[in-house]
Design a protein around this motif. Sequence first.
Motif, PDB file in Angstrom:
ATOM      1  N   LEU A  43     -11.417  -1.084   2.056  1.00  0.00           N
ATOM      2  CA  LEU A  43      -9.839  -0.647   1.974  1.00  0.00           C
ATOM      3  C   LEU A  43      -9.338  -1.454   3.644  1.00  0.00           C
ATOM      4  O   LEU A  43      -7.938  -1.381   3.825  1.00  0.00           O
ATOM      5  CB  LEU A  43      -9.774   0.786   2.317  1.00  0.00           C
TER       6      LEU A  43
ATOM      7  N   ALA B 112     -13.302   1.306  -4.919  1.00  0.00           N
ATOM      8  CA  ALA B 112     -12.266   1.583  -3.995  1.00  0.00           C
ATOM      9  C   ALA B 112     -11.566   0.343  -4.047  1.00  0.00           C
ATOM     10  O   ALA B 112     -11.119  -0.204  -3.731  1.00  0.00           O
ATOM     11  CB  ALA B 112     -13.208   2.279  -2.712  1.00  0.00           C
TER      12      ALA B 112
ATOM     13  N   CYS C  55      -9.978  -1.731  -6.797  1.00  0.00           N
ATOM     14  CA  CYS C  55      -8.496  -0.255  -6.718  1.00  0.00           C
ATOM     15  C   CYS C  55      -7.777  -1.528  -5.609  1.00  0.00           C
ATOM     16  O   CYS C  55      -6.190  -1.310  -5.719  1.00  0.00           O
ATOM     17  CB  CYS C  55      -8.307   1.121  -6.414  1.00  0.00           C
ATOM     18  N   PHE C  56      -8.648  -1.582  -4.341  1.00  0.00           N
ATOM     19  CA  PHE C  56      -7.531  -2.539  -3.320  1.00  0.00           C
ATOM     20  C   PHE C  56      -7.750  -3.786  -3.353  1.00  0.00           C
ATOM     21  O   PHE C  56      -6.664  -4.586  -3.111  1.00  0.00           O
ATOM     22  CB  PHE C  56      -7.779  -1.710  -2.338  1.00  0.00           C
ATOM     23  N   GLN C  57      -8.872  -4.542  -3.375  1.00  0.00           N
ATOM     24  CA  GLN C  57      -9.044  -5.876  -2.264  1.00  0.00           C
ATOM     25  C   GLN C  57      -8.084  -6.621  -3.753  1.00  0.00           C
ATOM     26  O   GLN C  57      -7.062  -7.923  -3.506  1.00  0.00           O
ATOM     27  CB  GLN C  57     -10.208  -5.998  -2.929  1.00  0.00           C
TER      28      GLN C  57
ATOM     29  N   TYR D 270      -4.902  -6.519  -2.804  1.00  0.00           N
ATOM     30  CA  TYR D 270      -4.363  -7.675  -1.408  1.00  0.00           C
ATOM     31  C   TYR D 270      -4.599  -8.860  -1.144  1.00  0.00           C
ATOM     32  O   TYR D 270      -3.428  -9.898  -0.968  1.00  0.00           O
ATOM     33  CB  TYR D 270      -4.869  -7.062  -0.143  1.00  0.00           C
TER      34      TYR D 270
ATOM     35  N   LEU E 261      -2.987   3.508   1.277  1.00  0.00           N
ATOM     36  CA  LEU E 261      -4.187   3.988   1.912  1.00  0.00           C
ATOM     37  C   LEU E 261      -5.062   5.612   1.332  1.00  0.00           C
ATOM     38  O   LEU E 261      -6.159   5.389   0.576  1.00  0.00           O
ATOM     39  CB  LEU E 261      -4.610   3.580   3.032  1.00  0.00           C
TER      40      LEU E 261
ATOM     41  N   LEU F 251      -5.149   5.788  -2.578  1.00  0.00           N
ATOM     42  CA  LEU F 251      -6.200   4.938  -2.833  1.00  0.00           C
ATOM     43  C   LEU F 251      -7.888   6.741  -2.575  1.00  0.00           C
ATOM     44  O   LEU F 251      -8.801   5.916  -3.184  1.00  0.00           O
ATOM     45  CB  LEU F 251      -6.559   3.693  -2.110  1.00  0.00           C
ATOM     46  N   LEU F 252      -7.912   7.010  -1.110  1.00  0.00           N
ATOM     47  CA  LEU F 252      -8.731   7.568  -0.616  1.00  0.00           C
ATOM     48  C   LEU F 252      -9.203   8.837  -1.479  1.00  0.00           C
ATOM     49  O   LEU F 252     -10.221   9.310  -1.911  1.00  0.00           O
ATOM     50  CB  LEU F 252      -8.603   7.494   0.681  1.00  0.00           C
TER      51      LEU F 252
ATOM     52  N   THR G 239     -10.197   7.667  -5.231  1.00  0.00           N
ATOM     53  CA  THR G 239     -11.361   7.714  -5.270  1.00  0.00           C
ATOM     54  C   THR G 239     -12.564   8.962  -4.691  1.00  0.00           C
ATOM     55  O   THR G 239     -13.933   8.682  -5.465  1.00  0.00           O
ATOM     56  CB  THR G 239     -11.984   6.148  -3.323  1.00  0.00           C
TER      57      THR G 239
ATOM     58  N   ALA H 203      -9.905   5.682   6.418  1.00  0.00           N
ATOM     59  CA  ALA H 203      -7.990   4.900   6.120  1.00  0.00           C
ATOM     60  C   ALA H 203      -7.550   4.863   8.146  1.00  0.00           C
ATOM     61  O   ALA H 203      -7.070   3.333   7.926  1.00  0.00           O
ATOM     62  CB  ALA H 203      -7.457   6.405   6.342  1.00  0.00           C
TER      63      ALA H 203
ATOM     64  N   ALA I  35      -9.941   1.874   9.109  1.00  0.00           N
ATOM     65  CA  ALA I  35      -8.847   0.447   8.045  1.00  0.00           C
ATOM     66  C   ALA I  35      -7.784  -0.185   9.015  1.00  0.00           C
ATOM     67  O   ALA I  35      -7.454  -1.552   9.095  1.00  0.00           O
ATOM     68  CB  ALA I  35      -8.859   0.887   6.124  1.00  0.00           C
TER      69      ALA I  35
END
Length: 407
Positions: free
Chosen positions: A67, A120, A123-125, A128, A145, A148-149, A152, A195, A198
């Motif tokens: 994340l 994870a 879902c994020f990279q 972004y 975040l 998303l956690l 996950t 979280a 990150a």
Amino acid sequence: MLVAVRCGAGLLAVVSVAATVRTGPAERPVALAFGLLVALGEVTRWRGPQLREPAPLGAAGALAYALLGEVSGQPTHHGPAQVVTVVSVASLLGGVPHIARGTSPTLDHLARRVLTAGFAAVCFQPLYNRGALDTWVGPAYALLLVALLALTALWDAVLAAALAHARTRWPFAPLLRDELRALAGIGSAVCATGAVMALAVAVAGLWALPVFCVPLLLTQASFRRYAAVRATYRQTIASLARATEIAGYTPAGHARRVAALSLAVGRDLGLAEAELTVLEYAALMHDIGQLSLVDPVPAGATAGLPGEEQRRIALLGGAVVRQTGVDRRVAAVVERQADPFPEQPRAARIVRVVNAWEEKARDAGPGGALAALEELRLGAAGDYAPDVVEALARVLARGGLTFPPTG
């Protein structure tokens, strides 16, 4: 399921490593720092009955890297493939000391780590890197975040329950329920640390990593101490249970066998972990009331005694358990194990059925297990709970119908 998950994790790791090698790793110092963090988490991993995540520091580091969008205010460019590569390689390297000691991480643990980090990152990279999250700033970004956690963590719980179901054939729903309940413990600490790491690295850079490792390491140490206390507590109960064997009231290993089989039946029936703990302790101490008898019951076989005598011994046992300071729920199960089954708590029903089967099958030879099971089925209408008897039959069928050892 086991093969599919392991092969899926292995394939994902191989493809990710190949893709990362082909394009070259982005932000190598950042990748190295998070790789070392994950490896350190795996080196300090441990096993404990109260901690489902054996390497919480490694899990938090993997989630934080998945994340991670910025480092010291500068955007990162690593994608899901590099996240999976770093986590896979670091997890394997961190497992080397355990392999040297003969306690290597299980394939299921490594597969879960790879698939969870990959989930994870996927879902994020991509969002972004495409700039879809540029408008998410401040509290909104932090909440994203956290969301998303949470997603996950749910994925990891489903994965863990599915793997446990495939290994043991225990019902999936209770396993998933226990995994979700476990998230309130070390799971929440792992997610929160991931979280915060990150977010902190995005502002303060890589110096934030060692700062936020300390709280999680302290939490891990606390859980380890708690698990050690629980293990000592169980050993104390097991020692008390052996008093009837040492005194010659029950055969050697009887309480241990009844406890192990009761746990298997309880899992088949979908008992929660807290209920399983009470069930195990009650099964270990179910015969302790015999210590109050002047004349021992032959071979400690109470299942063949008249109902009133069984209830008297059970009440004596409950009184003894209460004097030991063990959980009152354990005493209630012990003293009600001889009651009519419609009036019994579920744990008492299980102990009664398993104890009766063990006593009947113990000295009956290779065919005694089947004969004892049929005898319980015939008595299920009045003496034994039918659903527990059928659960016992399923457990025995999965493990093979062999009479239990007497030593």
